[in-house]
Design a protein around this motif. Structure first.
Motif, PDB file in Angstrom:
ATOM      1  N   GLN A 187       3.845   6.040  -5.432  1.00 50.26           N
ATOM      2  CA  GLN A 187       3.762   6.204  -6.888  1.00 50.26           C
ATOM      3  C   GLN A 187       2.730   7.274  -7.246  1.00 50.26           C
ATOM      4  OE1 GLN A 187       5.453   5.075  -9.512  1.00 50.26           O
ATOM      5  NE2 GLN A 187       6.859   3.970  -8.202  1.00 50.26           N
ATOM      6  N   ASP A 188       1.592   7.245  -6.576  1.00 47.24           N
ATOM      7  CA  ASP A 188       0.556   8.264  -6.809  1.00 47.24           C
ATOM      8  C   ASP A 188       1.064   9.656  -6.443  1.00 47.24           C
ATOM      9  OD1 ASP A 188      -1.215   6.357  -7.706  1.00 47.24           O
ATOM     10  OD2 ASP A 188      -2.376   6.271  -5.840  1.00 47.24           O
ATOM     11  N   ASP A 189       1.769   9.762  -5.318  1.00 49.67           N
ATOM     12  CA  ASP A 189       2.315  11.057  -4.912  1.00 49.67           C
ATOM     13  C   ASP A 189       3.339  11.576  -5.919  1.00 49.67           C
ATOM     14  OD1 ASP A 189       0.818  11.533  -2.680  1.00 49.67           O
ATOM     15  OD2 ASP A 189       2.474  11.381  -1.253  1.00 49.67           O
ATOM     16  N   GLN A 192       3.556  10.829  -9.164  1.00 44.80           N
ATOM     17  CA  GLN A 192       2.834  11.235 -10.379  1.00 44.80           C
ATOM     18  C   GLN A 192       2.119  12.567 -10.166  1.00 44.80           C
ATOM     19  OE1 GLN A 192       0.300   7.951 -11.353  1.00 44.80           O
ATOM     20  NE2 GLN A 192       1.980   6.692 -12.108  1.00 44.80           N
ATOM     21  N   PHE A 193       1.527  12.760  -9.013  1.00 43.02           N
ATOM     22  CA  PHE A 193       0.839  14.012  -8.715  1.00 43.02           C
ATOM     23  C   PHE A 193       1.827  15.177  -8.674  1.00 43.02           C
ATOM     24  CE2 PHE A 193      -0.745  17.256  -5.810  1.00 43.02           C
ATOM     25  CZ  PHE A 193      -1.953  17.566  -6.421  1.00 43.02           C
ATOM     26  N   LYS A 225       0.834  -1.210   0.000  1.00 42.56           N
ATOM     27  CA  LYS A 225       0.000   0.000   0.000  1.00 42.56           C
ATOM     28  C   LYS A 225       0.862   1.251   0.000  1.00 42.56           C
ATOM     29  CE  LYS A 225      -4.127  -1.797   2.291  1.00 42.56           C
ATOM     30  NZ  LYS A 225      -4.994  -1.672   3.479  1.00 42.56           N
ATOM     31  N   ALA A 262       2.250   1.878  -3.582  1.00 41.73           N
ATOM     32  CA  ALA A 262       1.201   2.431  -4.450  1.00 41.73           C
ATOM     33  C   ALA A 262       0.936   3.899  -4.106  1.00 41.73           C
ATOM     34  CB  ALA A 262      -0.077   1.610  -4.312  1.00 41.73           C
ATOM     35  N   PHE A 263       0.904   4.224  -2.827  1.00 37.21           N
ATOM     36  CA  PHE A 263       0.664   5.594  -2.381  1.00 37.21           C
ATOM     37  C   PHE A 263       1.802   6.510  -2.833  1.00 37.21           C
ATOM     38  CE2 PHE A 263       0.026   8.885   0.959  1.00 37.21           C
ATOM     39  CZ  PHE A 263      -1.323   9.117   0.757  1.00 37.21           C
ATOM     40  N   HIS A 276      -5.021   2.617   6.023  1.00 34.22           N
ATOM     41  CA  HIS A 276      -4.518   3.369   4.877  1.00 34.22           C
ATOM     42  C   HIS A 276      -3.375   4.279   5.335  1.00 34.22           C
ATOM     43  CE1 HIS A 276      -6.205   7.339   5.852  1.00 34.22           C
ATOM     44  NE2 HIS A 276      -7.233   6.688   6.333  1.00 34.22           N
TER      45      HIS A 276
END
Length: 120
Positions: A32-34, A36-37, A26, A29-30, A104
């Motif tokens: 990677q999202d950060d 990309q953002f 988790k 994944a978090f 989370h």
């Protein structure tokens, strides 16, 4: 009767905890999202792709799992450095904690620092 009560208590305790591998997955994944953002936010603000590294990345500097009383609210901690800029020795440090109740990751700190990656 004691064995039965002990077995039920053990099953409840095991059912409430989350495997370490799932917590780490988790987090990845978090992160990677950060990342990309961050890149999208920079591009939206400046539009200058040439100022970014060819492959922006992050490096996990500290990762801890908590046990016992410390793990009642947050069961893990991570400190991560994000590297995006090509010509500027600047990185963003972010700190995360894993909420054991909601299962989370939560970001609670971010700050820019001068300096490059210490591992390069």
């Amino acid at each position: 009767m004691r064995f039965f009560v002990f077995a039920i208590a053990a099953l409840l305790l095991l059912g409430c905890s989350e495997p370490t591998e799932r917590i780490e997955t988790k987090l990845e994944a978090f992160l990677q999202d950060d990342l990309q953002f961050n890149v999208a936010e920079f591009l939206h603000g400046s539009g200058d792709r040439s100022a970014l590294l060819d492959t922006p990345y992050y490096r996990i500097k500290d990762f801890r799992l908590f046990e016992g009383a410390k793990a009642e609210i947050y069961s893990a901690y991570a400190e991560v450095d994000f590297f995006m800029y090509k010509d500027i020795r600047l990185h963003e440090k972010r700190k995360y904690r894993y909420d054991a109740h909601y299962r989370h990751w939560d970001r609670y700190f971010k700050k820019l620092y001068f300096g490059g990656d210490s591992l390069q």
